[in-house]
Design an enzyme around this catalytic site. Structure first.
Site, PDB file in Angstrom:
ATOM      1  N   HIS A   4       0.277   4.989   7.059  1.00 47.04           N
ATOM      2  CA  HIS A   4       0.987   5.555   5.910  1.00 47.04           C
ATOM      3  C   HIS A   4       1.413   7.008   6.116  1.00 47.04           C
ATOM      4  CE1 HIS A   4      -1.931   2.480   4.455  1.00 47.04           C
ATOM      5  NE2 HIS A   4      -0.844   2.024   3.860  1.00 47.04           N
ATOM      6  N   SER A  39       0.799  -1.224   0.000  1.00 48.48           N
ATOM      7  CA  SER A  39       0.000   0.000   0.000  1.00 48.48           C
ATOM      8  C   SER A  39       0.832   1.274   0.000  1.00 48.48           C
ATOM      9  CB  SER A  39      -0.940   0.013   1.209  1.00 48.48           C
ATOM     10  OG  SER A  39      -0.216  -0.093   2.416  1.00 48.48           O
ATOM     11  N   ASP A  72      -2.557   8.437   7.830  1.00 49.56           N
ATOM     12  CA  ASP A  72      -3.476   7.600   8.608  1.00 49.56           C
ATOM     13  C   ASP A  72      -2.652   6.768   9.577  1.00 49.56           C
ATOM     14  OD1 ASP A  72      -2.376   5.571   7.051  1.00 49.56           O
ATOM     15  OD2 ASP A  72      -4.164   5.284   5.815  1.00 49.56           O
TER      16      ASP A  72
END
Length: 381
Positions: free
Chosen positions: A347, A43, A344
Site C-alpha cells: 500500500h 484494502s 508497506d
C-alpha cells in the site's frame, strides 16, 4: 449471526432519524446533507471493516494509522499510515467526516445519509479472491450491504426521494488488485487454486462480474460512479521481492496483465456511458499512469525512496507490526513517512495518496475520463 444483530441494532437506532426526516418530508422539504460518498473496494480504501471479521488481513495494530489525525495516531483499520485516497477526496469535496465502516457497531445510523464505507481488505471482484485470508467481503456482498441500507432510506423517505438523494452521491469502486495478485502469485501447495484459466478468460471473468455489480448499483439508484483502475502492481515491494527483481525494476509481465485489464475496464465504462448516459455517468480513474509517474519521477515529487516499504522490510513475510505493550516496533519503520512512496509491501503512504487524489480530483482526461472527480461531484444529469 453478527450481521442479523447489526441490522437489528441499525433498525432501532434509525427510528429517531426517520422521525426527523419524516417531519421534513411532511413539509415537502428534501433533507439536505453535506457531500455523500459510498465507498466500495479493497484494502486501498478499507476504513476498518476488516477489524470486525475473522481474517488474516488486518490493519488494527500500530504503526498503522500513525499519521491519522482523527484517531490521534491510533490504528483504525486503514492499511496505511494516514488517510486513504477516498478519505482525501471526500475531504476535498466538503465532507465533514469520513464515511464510517459498515460493520462498525459504533456507526451512527444517520451516516447512511452521509455515506458508508463497505470496502474490505483482501477482497476482490471475484468471490473466491482472497480465500487464503479467510474473512473478507467480496464486491457482490458489499453491494448487497448497500442494498440493505437503501431499503431503510426508502422506508424513511420513499422511493422517489431516495432516488433523488442517491443521484447526487458519488459511488466509488477501488477493486481488482487482489484478483490480479491472486492470479499472478505462486500457487500455494496443498491449497490448489492453480491457474486453470488463460489470461483472456480470467480478465473477461473480472469484467463480467464487475459489470453485474455496476448495473446492480445503477438499478439501486447510483448515478455518479467512479471506478478506479488497477495500479502498477508489478512495482509494489511484494511483487518485486517474489520475482527477485533488483531495486528499481518492475515486473513487466504483471504490469502488462494489468494494462490489459484496464483497457477492458475503460471499454466497459465507455459502453455503459453510451447505454445509460447522460442520466448516469461512469468515470474511469487512471491510477496506473498516475502512480507510475510517481515511481519513475519520485525525486520530483519530494520522495527519497520509491522501491522499499517504509514499514515491514523488503523481504517476506513483510510484517508491519508494533506491539501495543512496547514502544519498539517488531519491524523497522522509516523515520520520515513523507519520503517514502510505499507504506508497506502493498500500500502507498499518505504522502503518495495525496498526490494521486489531487490528480484524480483536478486532472485532465489522462487522469480520469470522461471528467475528473470534482466535475463528477458537480455533474447534473
Amino acid at each position: 449471526m453478527y450481521l442479523k444483530e447489526k441490522m437489528k441494532t441499525l433498525k432501532t437506532i434509525l427510528n429517531p432519524v426517520f422521525f426527523i426526516i419524516l417531519i421534513l418530508l411532511s413539509s415537502h422539504v428534501v433533507p439536505s446533507f453535506s457531500f455523500t460518498s459510498f465507498v466500495f473496494g479493497d484494502s486501498l480504501v478499507d476504513a476498518g471493516n476488516n477489524d470486525y471479521l475473522f481474517t488474516l488481513s488486518r490493519a488494527d495494530s500500530p504503526p498503522y494509522g500513525i499519521d491519522f489525525k482523527p484517531s490521534g495516531g491510533q490504528p483504525t483499520g486503514r492499511f496505511t499510515n494516514g488517510r486513504t485516497i477516498a478519505d482525501i477526496v471526500d475531504q476535498a469535496l466538503g465532507a465533514k467526516s469520513f464515511p464510517p465502516p459498515y460493520l462498525a457497531p459504533s456507526t451512527q445510523t444517520e451516516a447512511i445519509l452521509r455515506g458508508i464505507n463497505y470496502a474490505s481488505g483482501a477482497s476482490g471482484i471475484l468471490d473466491e479472491t482472497g480465500f487464503f485470508f479467510i474473512g473478507r467481503i467480496p464486491l457482490g456482498e458489499q453491494v448487497k450491504y448497500f442494498e440493505q441500507n437503501r431499503n431503510y432510506m426508502v422506508n424513511a423517505m420513499g422511493e422517489n426521494r431516495t432516488r433523488e438523494f442517491l443521484k447526487k452521491a458519488i459511488f466509488s469502486l477501488t477493486i481488482g488488485s487482489n484478483d490480479i495478485l491472486n492470479y499472478v502469485q505462486p500457487s500455494i501447495p496443498f491449497l490448489g487454486h492453480d491457474k486453470l484459466f488463460p489470461t483472456t478468460i480470467f480478465l473477461d471473468s473480472m469484467i463480467s462480474n464487475l459489470t453485474i455489480q455496476l448495473k446492480r448499483l445503477h438499478e439501486l439508484g447510483a448515478r455518479k460512479l467512479l471506478v478506479v483502475g488497477v495500479g502498477p502492481l508489478g512495482c509494489i515491494p511484494f511483487v518485486r521481492a517474489f520475482n527477485l527483481l533488483p531495486s528499481g525494476k518492475c515486473s513487466a509481465q504483471v504490469n502488462a496483465l494489468i494494462q490489459g485489464y484496464n483497457e477492458k475496464l475503460k471499454e466497459l465504462l465507455n459502453r455503459l456511458n453510451q447505454e445509460m448516459g447522460p442520466e448516469a455517468i461512469f468515470v474511469f480513474a487512471n491510477s496506473y499512469d498516475i502512480f507510475m509517474k510517481i515511481i519513475v519521477n519520485y525525486h520530483q515529487y519530494g520522495f527519497e525512496n520509491a522501491h522499499e516499504p517504509c514499514c515491514g522490510g523488503y523481504f517476506p513475510p513483510f510484517i508491519c507490526f508494533k506491539s501495543r505493550n512496547t514502544k519498539a516496533s517488531t519491524s523497522a519503520v522509516c523515520n520520515d513517512r513523507s519520503k517514502y512512496v510505499f507504506w508497506d509491501a502493498y500500500h502507498p503512504t499518505e504522502a503518495a495518496n495525496l498526490i494521486i487524489a489531487k490528480e484524480l480530483l483536478d486532472g485532465d482526461e489522462s487522469s480520469s475520463s470522461p471528467i475528473n472527480i470534482r466535475k463528477l461531484y458537480n455533474y447534473n444529469s
